[in-house]
Write a protein that holds these residues in place. Structure first.
Motif, PDB file in Angstrom:
ATOM      1  N   ALA A 131       0.824  -1.213   0.000  1.00  0.00           N
ATOM      2  CA  ALA A 131       0.000   0.000   0.000  1.00  0.00           C
ATOM      3  C   ALA A 131       0.861   1.267   0.000  1.00  0.00           C
ATOM      4  O   ALA A 131       0.521   2.247  -0.671  1.00  0.00           O
ATOM      5  CB  ALA A 131      -0.930   0.000   1.214  1.00  0.00           C
ATOM      6  N   ILE A 132       1.973   1.253   0.727  1.00  0.00           N
ATOM      7  CA  ILE A 132       2.829   2.439   0.808  1.00  0.00           C
ATOM      8  C   ILE A 132       3.430   2.742  -0.564  1.00  0.00           C
ATOM      9  O   ILE A 132       3.402   3.893  -1.041  1.00  0.00           O
ATOM     10  CB  ILE A 132       3.948   2.255   1.847  1.00  0.00           C
ATOM     11  N   ASP A 133       3.993   1.717  -1.223  1.00  0.00           N
ATOM     12  CA  ASP A 133       4.580   1.915  -2.549  1.00  0.00           C
ATOM     13  C   ASP A 133       3.537   2.403  -3.547  1.00  0.00           C
ATOM     14  O   ASP A 133       3.803   3.285  -4.372  1.00  0.00           O
ATOM     15  CB  ASP A 133       5.199   0.609  -3.055  1.00  0.00           C
ATOM     16  N   ALA A 134       2.332   1.817  -3.487  1.00  0.00           N
ATOM     17  CA  ALA A 134       1.266   2.227  -4.398  1.00  0.00           C
ATOM     18  C   ALA A 134       0.844   3.664  -4.132  1.00  0.00           C
ATOM     19  O   ALA A 134       0.590   4.437  -5.067  1.00  0.00           O
ATOM     20  CB  ALA A 134       0.065   1.287  -4.258  1.00  0.00           C
ATOM     21  N   GLY A 135       0.784   4.042  -2.846  1.00  0.00           N
ATOM     22  CA  GLY A 135       0.408   5.402  -2.492  1.00  0.00           C
ATOM     23  C   GLY A 135       1.436   6.419  -2.941  1.00  0.00           C
ATOM     24  O   GLY A 135       1.095   7.488  -3.457  1.00  0.00           O
TER      25      GLY A 135
ATOM     26  N   ARG B  91       1.136   6.934  -6.665  1.00  0.00           N
ATOM     27  CA  ARG B  91      -0.043   7.733  -7.022  1.00  0.00           C
ATOM     28  C   ARG B  91       0.194   9.216  -6.719  1.00  0.00           C
ATOM     29  O   ARG B  91      -0.155  10.084  -7.515  1.00  0.00           O
ATOM     30  CB  ARG B  91      -1.267   7.216  -6.258  1.00  0.00           C
ATOM     31  N   ILE B  92       0.797   9.496  -5.540  1.00  0.00           N
ATOM     32  CA  ILE B  92       1.076  10.891  -5.177  1.00  0.00           C
ATOM     33  C   ILE B  92       2.028  11.525  -6.182  1.00  0.00           C
ATOM     34  O   ILE B  92       1.826  12.654  -6.642  1.00  0.00           O
ATOM     35  CB  ILE B  92       1.675  10.963  -3.754  1.00  0.00           C
ATOM     36  N   THR B  93       3.096  10.782  -6.519  1.00  0.00           N
ATOM     37  CA  THR B  93       4.085  11.295  -7.471  1.00  0.00           C
ATOM     38  C   THR B  93       3.451  11.578  -8.821  1.00  0.00           C
ATOM     39  O   THR B  93       3.736  12.589  -9.473  1.00  0.00           O
ATOM     40  CB  THR B  93       5.231  10.277  -7.630  1.00  0.00           C
ATOM     41  N   GLU B  94       2.562  10.683  -9.246  1.00  0.00           N
ATOM     42  CA  GLU B  94       1.883  10.844 -10.545  1.00  0.00           C
ATOM     43  C   GLU B  94       0.962  12.061 -10.527  1.00  0.00           C
ATOM     44  O   GLU B  94       0.946  12.862 -11.462  1.00  0.00           O
ATOM     45  CB  GLU B  94       1.086   9.577 -10.853  1.00  0.00           C
TER      46      GLU B  94
ATOM     47  N   LYS C 148       2.853  15.567 -10.483  1.00  0.00           N
ATOM     48  CA  LYS C 148       3.867  15.751 -11.513  1.00  0.00           C
ATOM     49  C   LYS C 148       3.940  17.224 -11.916  1.00  0.00           C
ATOM     50  O   LYS C 148       2.962  17.819 -12.358  1.00  0.00           O
ATOM     51  CB  LYS C 148       3.523  14.904 -12.736  1.00  0.00           C
ATOM     52  N   GLY C 149       5.109  17.840 -11.712  1.00  0.00           N
ATOM     53  CA  GLY C 149       5.289  19.246 -12.055  1.00  0.00           C
ATOM     54  C   GLY C 149       4.914  20.198 -10.937  1.00  0.00           C
ATOM     55  O   GLY C 149       5.188  21.389 -11.021  1.00  0.00           O
ATOM     56  N   ARG C 150       4.278  19.697  -9.889  1.00  0.00           N
ATOM     57  CA  ARG C 150       3.859  20.560  -8.773  1.00  0.00           C
ATOM     58  C   ARG C 150       4.390  20.035  -7.433  1.00  0.00           C
ATOM     59  O   ARG C 150       3.868  20.384  -6.381  1.00  0.00           O
ATOM     60  CB  ARG C 150       2.326  20.658  -8.705  1.00  0.00           C
ATOM     61  N   GLU C 151       5.424  19.207  -7.501  1.00  0.00           N
ATOM     62  CA  GLU C 151       5.933  18.563  -6.288  1.00  0.00           C
ATOM     63  C   GLU C 151       6.402  19.569  -5.241  1.00  0.00           C
ATOM     64  O   GLU C 151       6.306  19.309  -4.038  1.00  0.00           O
ATOM     65  CB  GLU C 151       7.103  17.621  -6.636  1.00  0.00           C
TER      66      GLU C 151
ATOM     67  N   MET D 184       9.664  12.062  -1.105  1.00  0.00           N
ATOM     68  CA  MET D 184      10.557  13.120  -1.592  1.00  0.00           C
ATOM     69  C   MET D 184      11.559  12.577  -2.618  1.00  0.00           C
ATOM     70  O   MET D 184      11.829  13.219  -3.639  1.00  0.00           O
ATOM     71  CB  MET D 184      11.304  13.758  -0.417  1.00  0.00           C
ATOM     72  N   ILE D 185      12.096  11.398  -2.342  1.00  0.00           N
ATOM     73  CA  ILE D 185      13.061  10.806  -3.281  1.00  0.00           C
ATOM     74  C   ILE D 185      12.369  10.447  -4.593  1.00  0.00           C
ATOM     75  O   ILE D 185      12.901  10.700  -5.685  1.00  0.00           O
ATOM     76  CB  ILE D 185      13.733   9.567  -2.644  1.00  0.00           C
ATOM     77  N   ALA D 186      11.160   9.888  -4.500  1.00  0.00           N
ATOM     78  CA  ALA D 186      10.408   9.547  -5.714  1.00  0.00           C
ATOM     79  C   ALA D 186      10.046  10.792  -6.515  1.00  0.00           C
ATOM     80  O   ALA D 186       9.906  10.741  -7.740  1.00  0.00           O
ATOM     81  CB  ALA D 186       9.141   8.774  -5.342  1.00  0.00           C
ATOM     82  N   ALA D 187       9.901  11.930  -5.822  1.00  0.00           N
ATOM     83  CA  ALA D 187       9.541  13.184  -6.495  1.00  0.00           C
ATOM     84  C   ALA D 187      10.753  13.886  -7.096  1.00  0.00           C
ATOM     85  O   ALA D 187      10.613  14.952  -7.704  1.00  0.00           O
ATOM     86  CB  ALA D 187       8.843  14.118  -5.511  1.00  0.00           C
ATOM     87  N   GLY D 188      11.955  13.309  -6.943  1.00  0.00           N
ATOM     88  CA  GLY D 188      13.150  13.886  -7.548  1.00  0.00           C
ATOM     89  C   GLY D 188      14.005  14.687  -6.595  1.00  0.00           C
ATOM     90  O   GLY D 188      14.957  15.360  -7.031  1.00  0.00           O
ATOM     91  N   TYR D 189      13.686  14.652  -5.296  1.00  0.00           N
ATOM     92  CA  TYR D 189      14.482  15.365  -4.304  1.00  0.00           C
ATOM     93  C   TYR D 189      15.428  14.381  -3.619  1.00  0.00           C
ATOM     94  O   TYR D 189      15.773  13.359  -4.201  1.00  0.00           O
ATOM     95  CB  TYR D 189      13.569  16.085  -3.321  1.00  0.00           C
TER      96      TYR D 189
END
Length: 469
Positions: A103-107, A110-113, A116-119, A154-159
């Motif tokens: 569930a955590i990975d899926a969440g 979904r958040i990252t998707e 996108k562009g507004r992280e 944060m890491i998944a979002a590119g930080y």
């Protein structure tokens, strides 16, 4: 030739324990007379009653027992940090079970998707939420579970991991620094100083708002720089290992995990657990035992909903707790330093020295001296409520002789105690958060130094202008 490496958190804390033990041989032992404060339900020192007592230098056995006494007093069997350490282990198990369900990975995916562009807007929003927790009820130990949850996002979002740690630690920290109704800082310090916590709110609100704006701007600028060029990260050399650790894969090998109805339910239960924790601490009078029990029950419920077998559930919980075992040990080591100071009878001597330094100064100089002295004391007494009970009954009455309001002394205390608690190695929350985020203490100091200077300027200006008015 091997490159010198900054020591680990464990070595730093044990070294500080030894240093404090050495000081008990050099600093005269002393005590203030103590009296019970009915409103606080605690004994507080009486100003002007300091006297020397028999020296109690701490030796080898005291040093090696200090980490044990950090958990619980081995003589009286009374608890010290064992409740917080147990909470950390249970949180580790809870996060392990939730992660095992997918569930955590899926969440995170979904958040990252969706963002996108507004992280970048996650940063001010989340820092605002943590700051609210800090200013309202002194959110501190309760932030520990959020590191393992937010850093992967944060890491998944590119930080990077530093960004995740900063959002939580600085967010909650600026809230505590600018406390308004925090019962563990503003309220208890005001009671100890003999004033109402509702007095003197304007400078506190100013410090909160200006400090939050400075912190958000600072973190967002760093995050934007990392997003544009990952090599600028303070933990750039850990990028691949961090992606594997926090995401389970390298950044360019991400596999989409489906967010099924079952996983949505698990995420709902996950969020509800934290909401109940916030309610329990701020309204229900809960502390570590109750919220530990909450997350233990939540782990079982999430495991059952996720259709984990009995063996899978228990093994995953134990493995998750094992992941945070180092954090639990750090918390005990940090508490052990305070144990050495108290057993060596030098805590009150250090406070008496502070009292002598600020006596008789002009108003503006007095309030700034109190601010810096409280900051120094915060490194030795990282508990905000413990520092309030110790220092306010001694320092607040001195304000009457220099035409400075006692409530401004409270503001100086809470601003001072909030600042070192963003970096002090004697804080289990700081060292624990850094350990979860895999950020070394030396790199955190490098990240924080410019921001600390900015916050000191803000607080100094607000205190000085308030003293003149």
């Amino acid at each position: 030739m091997a490159r010198l490496k900054f020591p680990s958190a464990y070595t730093i804390l044990f070294f500080l324990t030894i240093v404090m033990a050495v000081l008990t041989w050099l600093v005269p032992a002393g005590q203030y007379q103590m009296a019970t404060n009915e409103e606080l339900g605690r004994e507080v020192p009486i100003a002007g009653t300091y006297h020397t007592v028999e020296s109690s230098p701490q030796g080898f056995s005291d040093v090696v027992l200090a980490p044990i006494d950090g958990f619980y007093n081995h003589s009286t069997y009374s608890a010290n940090a064992i409740d917080v350490a147990l909470f950390v282990l249970i949180i580790g198990g809870f996060l392990g079970v939730a992660t095992q369900t997918g569930a955590i990975d899926a969440g995170i995916a979904r958040i990252t998707e969706r963002l996108k562009g507004r992280e970048q807007w996650m940063i001010p929003i989340l820092m605002g939420i943590f700051a609210a927790g800090g200013t309202v009820y002194g959110m501190s130990e309760e932030t520990i579970p959020f590191y393992a949850l937010l850093i992967p996002v944060m890491i998944a979002a590119g930080y990077d991991a530093v960004t995740g740690v900063a959002i939580i630690m600085i967010g909650a920290g600026i809230g505590c620094l600018g406390s308004t109704i925090n019962p563990f800082a503003t309220v208890i310090a005001s009671n100890a100083a003999g004033v109402s916590f509702t007095d003197g709110q304007l400078p506190r609100v100013l410090i909160l708002v200006l400090g939050w704006l400075a912190c958000v701007t600072y973190v967002m600028r760093y995050a934007a720089r990392i997003k544009a060029d990952p090599s600028q990260s303070l933990v750039a050399d850990q990028r691949i290992t961090n992606e594997k650790h926090f995401l389970g894969h390298e950044g360019n090998q991400s596999e989409t995990v489906e967010l099924t109805s079952r996983r949505k339910l698990i995420l709902s239960l996950f969020g509800i657990s934290f909401a109940v924790m916030m309610w329990g601490v701020s309204v229900g009078g809960w502390w570590m035992a109750e919220i530990s029990a909450l997350f233990l029950v939540s782990s079982i419920v999430i495991g059952l909903v996720g259709q984990l077998s009995e063996e899978e559930l228990t093994t995953t919980f134990v493995n998750g707790a094992r992941d945070l075992l180092g954090v639990a040990l750090i918390i005990a080591l940090a508490r052990g330093i305070v144990v050495i100071m108290d057993q060596g009878n030098i805590t009150h001597t250090i406070l008496y020295g502070a009292e002598q330094m600020v006596s008789g100064l002009p108003g503006v100089a007095f309030i700034n001296a109190v601010y810096w002295l409280e900051m120094a004391l915060s490194f030795l007494v990282p508990s905000s409520s413990g520092l309030a009970v110790l220092s306010m009954p001694v320092l607040a009455p001195l304000a009457d002789f220099v035409n400075v309001s006692r409530e401004l002394v409270v503001t100086a205390y809470q601003s001072a105690s909030g600042l070192p608690n963003l970096i002090t190695p004697t804080s289990g929350v700081v060292m624990g958060g850094l350990a979860i985020g895999r950020v070394s203490y030396s790199r955190w100091l490098k990240f924080m130094c410019p921001l600390l200077a900015i916050l000191v300027v803000i607080v100094t200006l607000v205190l000085s202008i308030s003293a003149m008015l």
